[in-house]
Design a protein around this motif. Structure first.
Motif, mmCIF file in Angstrom:
data_model
loop_
_atom_site.group_PDB
_atom_site.id
_atom_site.type_symbol
_atom_site.label_atom_id
_atom_site.label_comp_id
_atom_site.label_asym_id
_atom_site.label_seq_id
_atom_site.Cartn_x
_atom_site.Cartn_y
_atom_site.Cartn_z
ATOM 1 N N GLU A 1 22.841 77.565 45.082
ATOM 2 C CA GLU A 1 22.462 75.905 45.168
ATOM 3 C C GLU A 1 23.384 75.468 46.388
ATOM 4 O OE1 GLU A 1 18.983 74.828 44.011
ATOM 5 O OE2 GLU A 1 18.395 76.811 44.244
ATOM 6 N N ARG B 1 21.693 69.623 43.306
ATOM 7 C CA ARG B 1 20.658 68.957 42.811
ATOM 8 C C ARG B 1 20.594 67.456 43.365
ATOM 9 N NH1 ARG B 1 19.012 70.700 37.203
ATOM 10 N NH2 ARG B 1 17.107 69.306 37.712
ATOM 11 N N ASP C 1 12.486 64.092 38.589
ATOM 12 C CA ASP C 1 13.936 65.110 38.485
ATOM 13 C C ASP C 1 13.652 65.858 39.935
ATOM 14 O OD1 ASP C 1 15.717 66.037 37.444
ATOM 15 O OD2 ASP C 1 15.582 67.698 37.059
ATOM 16 N N TRP C 2 15.413 66.363 40.461
ATOM 17 C CA TRP C 2 14.381 67.576 41.293
ATOM 18 C C TRP C 2 13.944 68.362 41.021
ATOM 19 C CZ3 TRP C 2 13.627 68.878 45.964
ATOM 20 C CH2 TRP C 2 14.297 69.802 46.611
ATOM 21 N N GLU C 3 14.655 69.173 40.065
ATOM 22 C CA GLU C 3 14.451 69.889 39.221
ATOM 23 C C GLU C 3 12.447 70.603 38.892
ATOM 24 O OE1 GLU C 3 13.933 74.122 38.268
ATOM 25 O OE2 GLU C 3 15.838 73.062 38.679
ATOM 26 N N ARG C 4 11.504 69.697 39.083
ATOM 27 C CA ARG C 4 10.305 69.528 39.035
ATOM 28 C C ARG C 4 9.353 69.898 39.972
ATOM 29 N NH1 ARG C 4 6.939 64.299 37.781
ATOM 30 N NH2 ARG C 4 4.113 65.354 37.922
ATOM 31 N N ARG D 1 11.614 70.754 42.977
ATOM 32 C CA ARG D 1 11.922 72.985 43.064
ATOM 33 C C ARG D 1 10.676 73.480 42.834
ATOM 34 N NH1 ARG D 1 14.158 77.277 42.460
ATOM 35 N NH2 ARG D 1 14.614 76.200 39.953
ATOM 36 N N SER D 2 10.505 73.785 41.293
ATOM 37 C CA SER D 2 9.662 74.439 40.611
ATOM 38 C C SER D 2 8.485 74.233 41.218
ATOM 39 C CB SER D 2 9.893 74.313 39.478
ATOM 40 O OG SER D 2 10.593 73.622 38.267
ATOM 41 N N TRP E 1 10.440 79.773 48.690
ATOM 42 C CA TRP E 1 11.666 79.058 48.341
ATOM 43 C C TRP E 1 12.519 79.671 47.754
ATOM 44 C CZ3 TRP E 1 13.388 74.049 49.211
ATOM 45 C CH2 TRP E 1 14.450 74.426 47.986
ATOM 46 N N ASP F 1 18.132 77.626 48.760
ATOM 47 C CA ASP F 1 17.636 76.466 48.673
ATOM 48 C C ASP F 1 16.935 76.348 50.547
ATOM 49 O OD1 ASP F 1 18.378 74.970 46.106
ATOM 50 O OD2 ASP F 1 20.817 74.405 47.145
ATOM 51 N N TRP G 1 14.490 62.693 48.101
ATOM 52 C CA TRP G 1 15.728 63.294 47.982
ATOM 53 C C TRP G 1 16.017 63.890 49.243
ATOM 54 C CZ3 TRP G 1 11.190 64.418 45.674
ATOM 55 C CH2 TRP G 1 10.759 64.410 44.375
#
Length: 170
Positions: A2, A5, A23-26, A28-29, A57, A60, A167
């Motif tokens: 990774e 973030r 949020d980046w995690e959302r 990315r998911s 994915w 990254d 982002w």
């Protein structure tokens, strides 16, 4: 590995009052789970070209493939700048993602085997690829594989609140 973030920046011009950056995690998911993506490239004469495809994915980046003689491959050979989008067609809910960057051809057989295994894990046995001489091989055909590491990702959320998050990657 990774790259870290990225921090999302909300654009208030295109967002509901009181909306917050996603949020980046959302995001990315969603990139991990999405099944269909749309690849936008530019033809050598400047006209746009858009086509649906599958992508995974990993580390990254998004990985996708196309036949070496297809329009997508010709466009990317002339201009590697492209966009992959995915999301939801519903106006009242969902999150759309727009991934901008440069597609780089992946030709290392060891790396290609890892990506091929990821395609089969995500999409099932019909998407099993063998790897040889820098290509995916399946059913007598070959495919060129590309890695798209994002330079910028835009997220467009809809529902009770609308929002546009950006982002940036370095």
């Amino acid at each position: 590995m990774e790259r870290g973030r990225p921090v999302g920046e909300l654009d208030p011009r295109y967002s509901s009052e009181g909306a917050a950056a996603l949020d980046w995690e959302r995001a990315r998911s969603l990139l991990v789970a999405a099944e269909v993506f749309w690849l936008s490239t530019v033809r050598p004469d400047g006209r746009p070209h858009v086509a649906p495809l599958l992508a995974v994915w990993l580390d990254d980046a998004l990985y996708f493939c196309t036949g070496p003689s297809e329009r997508k491959a010709a466009n990317l050979a002339a201009n590697p700048h492209c966009v992959l989008t995915t999301g939801c067609n519903s106006l009242g809910r969902g999150l759309d993602l727009v991934v901008e960057g440069e597609a780089v051809r992946l030709a290392d057989d060891a790396a290609l085997r890892f990506v091929a295994a990821s395609f089969e894990t995500k999409y099932g046995a019909p998407w099993r690829f063998d790897v040889a001489d820098g290509f995916f091989r399946s059913g007598g055909g070959t495919a060129v594989v590309y890695r798209l590491a994002p330079a910028t990702v835009f997220g467009f959320s809809r529902g009770e609140e609308y929002g546009q998050t950006r982002w940036r990657f370095r």
